[in-house]
Design an enzyme around this catalytic site. Structure first.
Site, PDB file in Angstrom:
ATOM      1  N   ASP A 131      38.271  51.968  34.219  1.00 13.89           N
ATOM      2  CA  ASP A 131      39.406  51.635  35.036  1.00 13.89           C
ATOM      3  C   ASP A 131      40.509  51.595  34.070  1.00 13.89           C
ATOM      4  OD1 ASP A 131      39.218  50.979  37.490  1.00 13.89           O
ATOM      5  OD2 ASP A 131      38.398  48.810  37.540  1.00 13.89           O
ATOM      6  N   LYS A 174      33.870  53.235  46.466  1.00 13.68           N
ATOM      7  CA  LYS A 174      33.593  53.738  45.086  1.00 13.68           C
ATOM      8  C   LYS A 174      32.187  54.228  45.042  1.00 13.68           C
ATOM      9  CE  LYS A 174      37.175  50.787  43.214  1.00 13.68           C
ATOM     10  NZ  LYS A 174      37.485  49.622  42.756  1.00 13.68           N
ATOM     11  N   GLN A 221      35.151  44.455  40.231  1.00 18.49           N
ATOM     12  CA  GLN A 221      36.283  44.458  41.236  1.00 18.49           C
ATOM     13  C   GLN A 221      37.113  43.195  41.331  1.00 18.49           C
ATOM     14  OE1 GLN A 221      36.537  47.070  43.611  1.00 18.49           O
ATOM     15  NE2 GLN A 221      38.362  45.904  44.118  1.00 18.49           N
TER      16      GLN A 221
END
Ligand code: NAP
Length: 279
Positions: free
Chosen positions: A116, A49, A93
């Site tokens: 997200d 990322k 994460q």
């Protein structure tokens, strides 16, 4: 013989588009990435990322915390990042170490920075059809269908898997585009009964060889979201690619299919967030 949907090439295009959008802004979009503990797979995802951010000209801020970090410390950090104007998106994460309350942590992220699309506010917006951010993996699948001119309207869409991050939002997006959606899961008896009827079959289970050729309708579009390791340790999906490919009209490979698209859609969400924050 099916057309192979090239997720890698399309992801590069999506990222180039995001980079171009970013160049028109007054400041660079910023992504804060929080990694708790040192799970090697998570480390790889985070590095990926950060690399994507660099490639798009976006900034990434890494917050690497020890595995024993308390809930309070993590929530404090999220609070600070919520208030930081240089941060447009916050990504925690997953999975988090067992002692941390994942739901509470995700809910602490400002929905305007939830790139997200895991926050209940954004999930709700998605389900009622007015999303701000689109969940990256299902959005990546929709982008593939669009790029290859695969119509969804009126099609029978069968989604295998009902997780909050893939299966459920996948169904919501297909429904919004007028697909007729059936979601199957571990309690669905006779999976093949449904998959054989699918014009568009999307598998997001995580089981090597789950989808065999006899489960697929001639001419179906087959999208494999899963990322598994086979007995030889090689990355593969749920679909028996070699056997299904001759029957399908379109098919995604693993690797090189949905995976790169998920990463690219995150960059698109970060750009959306930065624009919404007046960058
Ligand atoms: P998950 O949370 O473990 O969910 C798996 C789903 O599959 C569950 O809904 C489960 O049903 C269902 N399932 C399990 N066994 C089944 C069976 N025999 N038949 C039908 N359904 C079954 O996984 P996830 O996070 O959604 O991820 C799914 C897969 O996609 C994994 O391989 C993951 O690595 C991959 N993935 C890929 C990307 C990408 O970017 N390509 C992104 C995210 C995930 P129940 O709900 O009944 O338990």
């Amino acid at each position: 013989m099916a057309i192979r949907i090239d997720g890698k090439a399309l992801a590069a295009k999506v990222k180039a588009r995001a980079a171009e959008g970013g160049r028109a802004l007054s400041r660079r979009p910023g992504l804060a990435v929080i990694l708790v503990g040192d799970d090697p797979a998570s480390r790889v995802y985070v590095t990926g990322k950060e690399k994507d951010c660099a490639e798009c000209g976006f900034v990434s801020f890494e917050h690497k915390l020890p595995a024993e970090t308390s809930q309070e410390t993590l929530l404090e950090l999220i609070g600070r990042l919520n208030r930081d104007d240089a941060v447009d998106g916050i990504l925690v994460q997953l999975p988090l170490p067992g002692h941390l309350d994942e739901e509470a942590v995700l809910n602490a992220i400002d929905p305007e920075k939830d790139v997200d699309c895991f926050h209940p506010v954004n999930v709700g917006r998605l389900v009622i059809g007015s999303p701000v951010f689109l969940p990256c993996t299902p959005a990546g699948v929709m982008e593939m269908l669009k790029e290859y001119d695969i119509p969804v309207r009126g099609k029978q869409c069968v989604v295998l898997g009902r997780s909050n991050i893939v299966g459920k939002p996948m169904g919501a997006l297909l429904l919004q585009q007028d697909g007729t959606v059936i979601t199957c899961h571990s309690r669905t008896p006779d999976l093949a009964k449904y998959t054989r009827e699918a014009d568009i079959l999307i598998s997001a289970v995580g089981r090597v060889g789950l989808v065999s050729a006899d489960m697929v309708k001639e001419g179906a579009v087959v999208i494999d979201v899963a990322m598994n390791r086979n007995a030889e340790g090689k990355l593969c999906g749920d679909v028996d690619y070699a056997a299904v490919e001759p029957k399908a009209s379109y098919i995604t490979p693993v690797p090189g299919g949905v995976g790169p698209m998920t990463r690219a859609m995150l960059m698109q969400n970060l750009l959306t967030a930065a624009r919404r924050h007046g960058a």
